[in-house]
Enzyme design. Sequence first.
Site, PDB file in Angstrom:
ATOM      1  N   CYS A   1     -18.756 -30.399  31.301  1.00 23.04           N
ATOM      2  CA  CYS A   1     -17.333 -30.493  31.625  1.00 23.04           C
ATOM      3  C   CYS A   1     -17.197 -31.372  32.862  1.00 23.04           C
ATOM      4  CB  CYS A   1     -16.713 -29.114  31.824  1.00 23.04           C
ATOM      5  SG  CYS A   1     -17.494 -28.099  33.103  1.00 23.04           S
TER       6      CYS A   1
ATOM      7  N   ARG B   1     -16.603 -24.721  33.251  1.00 17.20           N
ATOM      8  CA  ARG B   1     -15.985 -24.568  31.934  1.00 17.20           C
ATOM      9  C   ARG B   1     -17.039 -24.682  30.837  1.00 17.20           C
ATOM     10  NH1 ARG B   1     -11.467 -29.101  32.100  1.00 17.20           N
ATOM     11  NH2 ARG B   1     -12.934 -29.985  33.598  1.00 17.20           N
TER      12      ARG B   1
END
Lengths: 151, 288
Positions: free
Chosen positions: B246, B251
């Site tokens: 990410c 994430r």
Amino acid sequence: MTSIPEGLAELLADFATISDRTERAELLIEMADRFPEVKVAPAVAVPPYDDRHRAPACESEAYVWATDRPDETLTYRFDVLNPQGLSAKALAVIAGETLSGAPLEQVAAVPDDIVFQLFGRELTMGKGAGLMGILSLVRAEAKRRLAAQAP
Amino acid sequence: MTTPIDARGYAHPSALVSTDWVAAHLNDPGVRIVESNEDPLLYTAGHILGAVQVDWARDLNDPLRRDYLQRGEFEALMSRSGITPETLVVFYGDKNNWWAAYALWVFLLFGHSNVKIMDGGRAKWELEARPLTREVPHYPATAYTAHDRDDRTIRAFRDQVLTHVEAGLPLVDVRSPGEFTGEKLHMPEYPQEGALRGGHIPGAQSVPWSRAVNTEDGTFKPADELRAIYEGEKGLAAEQDIIAYCRIGERSSHTWFVLTYLLGYPHVRNYDGSWTEWGNLVGVPIEK
């Protein structure tokens, strides 16, 4: 010549003495608890709010307004729609209490770095950006009023 | 409506526990609840009774170089958190458990594999109006011996990613669509975490992390819906060597958790350098 508004400078000096993260967090939470005192009045705005008042980059959905004071400075008012937005509420209280009534030139020049002085250098970049988004709207209100006052 | 975890068809349903389960195990001495958030005020403002905080910046990262803590620091963290090698650690946090998944992933680097995530995270606990406390628990220090950090199995470094790209192996880019296309150099709410170049790592499939969760309560989607996304739509397969990335790796640790535990993919790595490294590297290939 501009400088940090007096009330904000005093608060920053207080925060500069804090080295314990928990103590810092507790102080900021106490401020967030006072959020109703700086929340925008229904006479100024009611939801759904105009996106022009929404702080950029703030995931807590913070909104900023400014209303005139007799001395030609501004009172800054806020709303934070995310109930988990404690940091945003704390900054709103700080800005509302220390920048309202301050000289517009000083408010327009408040630096982004105060976010890290208040919340600590460990703040995630995302969280910092959201809080700086709130500050940017406060500065924009002061600049707009200054421009309107210009001869 | 969220179905019970066991009915969702996950490869490893035991990797998740419900809020009900956590509520029933608050006083279980074999369980340690760990909160890990992005917002630094949330834990202090109120947390699940008995939960300790693991702060991603203070506790998991090296304060100087961009890397994670070392074995001795991890052992000290476990000791002051009252965690033994046998303790079941249940993570939860804000942002749909981004940081909870990140912390879980770091714990695994040191071999603490008795870990789970509370489905729905802090938001679901609050939605259900469950109690929070400001009382910070103190547990007797433990003697914890970890192994050295294992960076080979579930972590990927930039040179490995480059080799992976040259071999034509799959990657999952979990950032926003605008970041993937290069239209944006950062995710919409994070303008500071940018890079000099926009786009994505060649060969990466775009699957924003948020597609794995139900928006109403932050719980994970059932396995058939996840397979429809990652396999039906994107063509990934369980036996592939997959790298997720990410912007800074938080994430993508969420997606790494989904692929590894909920779909049972055995060879998934998280590239924590992610776009803040790749988008600033000289000479590496980029696609838009």
